[in-house]
Design a protein around this motif. Structure first.
Motif, PDB file in Angstrom:
ATOM      1  N   LEU A 103       0.861  -1.175   0.000  1.00  0.00           N
ATOM      2  CA  LEU A 103       0.000   0.000   0.000  1.00  0.00           C
ATOM      3  C   LEU A 103       0.897   1.224   0.000  1.00  0.00           C
ATOM      4  O   LEU A 103       1.684   1.425   0.922  1.00  0.00           O
ATOM      5  CB  LEU A 103      -0.913   0.017   1.229  1.00  0.00           C
ATOM      6  CG  LEU A 103      -1.798   1.268   1.360  1.00  0.00           C
ATOM      7  CD1 LEU A 103      -2.781   1.366   0.193  1.00  0.00           C
ATOM      8  CD2 LEU A 103      -2.541   1.273   2.688  1.00  0.00           C
ATOM      9  N   LEU A 104       0.797   2.031  -1.030  1.00  0.00           N
ATOM     10  CA  LEU A 104       1.593   3.243  -1.164  1.00  0.00           C
ATOM     11  C   LEU A 104       0.689   4.448  -0.985  1.00  0.00           C
ATOM     12  O   LEU A 104      -0.161   4.731  -1.836  1.00  0.00           O
ATOM     13  CB  LEU A 104       2.271   3.284  -2.537  1.00  0.00           C
ATOM     14  CG  LEU A 104       3.019   4.565  -2.901  1.00  0.00           C
ATOM     15  CD1 LEU A 104       4.178   4.816  -1.935  1.00  0.00           C
ATOM     16  CD2 LEU A 104       3.506   4.508  -4.351  1.00  0.00           C
ATOM     17  N   THR A 105       0.850   5.162   0.119  1.00  0.00           N
ATOM     18  CA  THR A 105       0.086   6.390   0.313  1.00  0.00           C
ATOM     19  C   THR A 105       0.840   7.546  -0.346  1.00  0.00           C
ATOM     20  O   THR A 105       2.054   7.510  -0.485  1.00  0.00           O
ATOM     21  CB  THR A 105      -0.140   6.698   1.795  1.00  0.00           C
ATOM     22  OG1 THR A 105       1.086   7.145   2.404  1.00  0.00           O
ATOM     23  CG2 THR A 105      -0.657   5.472   2.534  1.00  0.00           C
ATOM     24  N   VAL A 138       1.543  -2.844  -6.399  1.00  0.00           N
ATOM     25  CA  VAL A 138       1.300  -1.569  -5.726  1.00  0.00           C
ATOM     26  C   VAL A 138      -0.173  -1.203  -5.750  1.00  0.00           C
ATOM     27  O   VAL A 138      -0.820  -1.232  -6.806  1.00  0.00           O
ATOM     28  CB  VAL A 138       2.119  -0.436  -6.384  1.00  0.00           C
ATOM     29  CG1 VAL A 138       1.872   0.893  -5.669  1.00  0.00           C
ATOM     30  CG2 VAL A 138       3.606  -0.770  -6.374  1.00  0.00           C
ATOM     31  N   THR A 139      -0.703  -0.853  -4.583  1.00  0.00           N
ATOM     32  CA  THR A 139      -2.030  -0.257  -4.462  1.00  0.00           C
ATOM     33  C   THR A 139      -1.836   1.162  -3.958  1.00  0.00           C
ATOM     34  O   THR A 139      -1.288   1.375  -2.877  1.00  0.00           O
ATOM     35  CB  THR A 139      -2.914  -1.038  -3.471  1.00  0.00           C
ATOM     36  OG1 THR A 139      -3.117  -2.364  -3.965  1.00  0.00           O
ATOM     37  CG2 THR A 139      -4.264  -0.354  -3.295  1.00  0.00           C
ATOM     38  N   PRO A 145      -2.706   8.436 -11.914  1.00  0.00           N
ATOM     39  CA  PRO A 145      -2.534   7.149 -12.606  1.00  0.00           C
ATOM     40  C   PRO A 145      -2.057   6.026 -11.711  1.00  0.00           C
ATOM     41  O   PRO A 145      -2.250   4.856 -12.035  1.00  0.00           O
ATOM     42  CB  PRO A 145      -1.504   7.478 -13.698  1.00  0.00           C
ATOM     43  CG  PRO A 145      -0.834   8.737 -13.257  1.00  0.00           C
ATOM     44  CD  PRO A 145      -1.857   9.490 -12.491  1.00  0.00           C
ATOM     45  N   GLU A 146      -1.419   6.351 -10.576  1.00  0.00           N
ATOM     46  CA  GLU A 146      -0.938   5.316  -9.660  1.00  0.00           C
ATOM     47  C   GLU A 146      -1.854   5.126  -8.458  1.00  0.00           C
ATOM     48  O   GLU A 146      -1.533   4.384  -7.532  1.00  0.00           O
ATOM     49  CB  GLU A 146       0.476   5.667  -9.174  1.00  0.00           C
ATOM     50  CG  GLU A 146       1.526   5.778 -10.268  1.00  0.00           C
ATOM     51  CD  GLU A 146       1.857   4.447 -10.923  1.00  0.00           C
ATOM     52  OE1 GLU A 146       1.360   3.405 -10.438  1.00  0.00           O
ATOM     53  OE2 GLU A 146       2.609   4.430 -11.920  1.00  0.00           O
ATOM     54  N   THR A 147      -3.002   5.818  -8.467  1.00  0.00           N
ATOM     55  CA  THR A 147      -3.895   5.808  -7.309  1.00  0.00           C
ATOM     56  C   THR A 147      -5.131   4.957  -7.575  1.00  0.00           C
ATOM     57  O   THR A 147      -5.850   5.165  -8.561  1.00  0.00           O
ATOM     58  CB  THR A 147      -4.290   7.248  -6.941  1.00  0.00           C
ATOM     59  OG1 THR A 147      -3.106   7.950  -6.547  1.00  0.00           O
ATOM     60  CG2 THR A 147      -5.302   7.279  -5.813  1.00  0.00           C
ATOM     61  N   HIS A 148      -5.389   4.012  -6.679  1.00  0.00           N
ATOM     62  CA  HIS A 148      -6.514   3.095  -6.795  1.00  0.00           C
ATOM     63  C   HIS A 148      -7.616   3.402  -5.791  1.00  0.00           C
ATOM     64  O   HIS A 148      -8.787   3.107  -6.020  1.00  0.00           O
ATOM     65  CB  HIS A 148      -6.045   1.650  -6.602  1.00  0.00           C
ATOM     66  CG  HIS A 148      -4.887   1.279  -7.470  1.00  0.00           C
ATOM     67  ND1 HIS A 148      -3.577   1.495  -7.103  1.00  0.00           N
ATOM     68  CD2 HIS A 148      -4.847   0.735  -8.703  1.00  0.00           C
ATOM     69  CE1 HIS A 148      -2.779   1.082  -8.076  1.00  0.00           C
ATOM     70  NE2 HIS A 148      -3.519   0.621  -9.051  1.00  0.00           N
ATOM     71  N   VAL A 149      -7.227   3.967  -4.651  1.00  0.00           N
ATOM     72  CA  VAL A 149      -8.191   4.353  -3.620  1.00  0.00           C
ATOM     73  C   VAL A 149      -8.036   5.849  -3.387  1.00  0.00           C
ATOM     74  O   VAL A 149      -6.950   6.315  -3.026  1.00  0.00           O
ATOM     75  CB  VAL A 149      -7.941   3.588  -2.301  1.00  0.00           C
ATOM     76  CG1 VAL A 149      -8.929   4.055  -1.224  1.00  0.00           C
ATOM     77  CG2 VAL A 149      -8.042   2.083  -2.517  1.00  0.00           C
ATOM     78  N   ILE A 176      -3.152  -6.431   1.442  1.00  0.00           N
ATOM     79  CA  ILE A 176      -1.906  -5.669   1.560  1.00  0.00           C
ATOM     80  C   ILE A 176      -0.951  -6.396   2.501  1.00  0.00           C
ATOM     81  O   ILE A 176      -1.357  -6.909   3.545  1.00  0.00           O
ATOM     82  CB  ILE A 176      -2.181  -4.245   2.113  1.00  0.00           C
ATOM     83  CG1 ILE A 176      -3.119  -3.480   1.169  1.00  0.00           C
ATOM     84  CG2 ILE A 176      -0.889  -3.474   2.328  1.00  0.00           C
ATOM     85  CD1 ILE A 176      -2.557  -3.237  -0.226  1.00  0.00           C
ATOM     86  N   ASP A 177       0.319  -6.424   2.128  1.00  0.00           N
ATOM     87  CA  ASP A 177       1.342  -7.059   2.962  1.00  0.00           C
ATOM     88  C   ASP A 177       2.239  -6.063   3.689  1.00  0.00           C
ATOM     89  O   ASP A 177       2.879  -6.409   4.681  1.00  0.00           O
ATOM     90  CB  ASP A 177       2.244  -7.956   2.098  1.00  0.00           C
ATOM     91  CG  ASP A 177       1.464  -9.031   1.362  1.00  0.00           C
ATOM     92  OD1 ASP A 177       0.673  -9.726   2.020  1.00  0.00           O
ATOM     93  OD2 ASP A 177       1.647  -9.161   0.140  1.00  0.00           O
TER      94      ASP A 177
END
Length: 317
Positions: A4-6, A27-28, A36-40, A58-59
């Motif tokens: 999970l990448l904030t 990557v989420t 473009p890299e954001t899912h949430v 998520i790990d």
């Protein structure tokens, strides 16, 4: 590993997401601004948003989302507390609940700069490393990032969640609104001597921190380009930095002059990233020598410079 990448829509996020994928991770992205890299899309200060993202499988977490120094003019103090402190706590608690074995947070060298250090009125350059203290951040950005670091330390100590905190030096592409001369690319080139790294190197530091976190338990590191100077140079750097630069890099002045640049007369502070090299096994690839090589070859400068850059968060307002 599913990461999970904030802050996935931000300047660092757009480089860190592909770097993680290159390293074999999925990557989420989570960000308040679409990208473009954001899912949430949502705010880390909202635990429901964090839980929804975690529910995607998520790990590990890399937490780069934050309100930054330029945001002080746009957001109230409470917003900094909500995002930088509560948001970090939400992510730490969710990671602990999920049984994660690593957590990486982006912090800042800015929190090391007190009002006295900012004035740079000492007879010698101020040498800054992880032992510098006591810390007295000069604004709400620094105060909240220091608090977030403390939360990471606490979760490592009390809950066994391995955490690595990276105090990154400057890697933003826009101009510095506090410096008139030198400025722009000239200033960024100089800063690679003592207080800057490229965004690509910042991304690589995070990937390395993710790998090393379980082994370290807790680690806090300055991430900056390697300085060519040593503590013994402190007085000369303050008195006549240009002379010392000419000694270490004999063609620096000529290369700078050919581009209409100037060498600094004096430096006020130096960030020492030696501990990250020794313990993380990370060293920035781009340094001042790389700038000179590009100038000699007439090649593209090895750092980003975009005076028109605007944060996606600001664009969406």
């Amino acid at each position: 590993m599913r990461v999970l990448l904030t802050g996935s829509s931000g300047w660092l996020g757009r480089f860190l997401a592909p770097a993680l994928r290159t390293a074999g991770h999925t990557v989420t992205g989570l960000d308040l601004a679409p990208g473009p890299e954001t899912h949430v899309v949502g705010n880390v200060s909202d635990r429901r948003v964090v839980d929804r993202a975690m529910g995607l499988g998520i790990d590990a977490v890399i937490h780069t989302a934050a309100l930054h120094k330029p945001d002080i003019a746009r957001y109230p103090v409470q917003a900094f507390v909500d995002v930088n402190v509560t948001g970090t706590l939400n992510l730490l608690e969710a990671a602990r609940k999920a049984g994660h074995d690593r957590f990486v947070m982006t912090s800042t060298t800015s929190l090391m700069i007190s009002e006295a250090i900012r004035r740079e009125d000492t007879p010698e350059v101020i040498w800054l490393d992880e032992r510098t203290g006591p810390l007295a951040p000069r604004n709400i950005y620094g105060v909240t990032k220091l608090a977030a670091e403390g939360l990471c330390r606490l979760h490592a100590a009390e809950h066994g969640l391995p955490c690595v905190v990276l105090r990154t030096s400057r890697f933003f592409p826009e101009d510095d609104d506090t410096h008139r001369r030198p400025s722009g690319e000239n200033l960024k080139a100089i800063e690679l001597l003592h207080r800057r790294l490229t965004v690509e190197d910042a991304a690589a530091a995070h990937v390395r921190a993710l790998e090393k976190a379980p082994e370290l338990g807790f680690g806090l590191y300055i991430a900056s380009a390697p300085t060519p100077f040593a503590r013994e140079d402190a007085a000369r750097l303050k008195r006549d930095a240009a002379a010392l630069i000419r000694e270490r890099f004999p063609d620096a002045e000529a290369q700078f002059a050919a581009r209409g640049w100037e060498l600094p007369k004096s430096l006020g502070r130096v960030y020492d990233a030696g501990l990250a090299e020794r313990e993380l096994g990370w060293r920035a690839r781009t340094d001042f020598a790389a700038v000179l090589a590009a100038l000699r070859d007439g090649a593209q400068l090895p750092f980003a410079h975009d005076p028109a850059y605007t944060s996606p968060l600001i664009k969406g307002r």
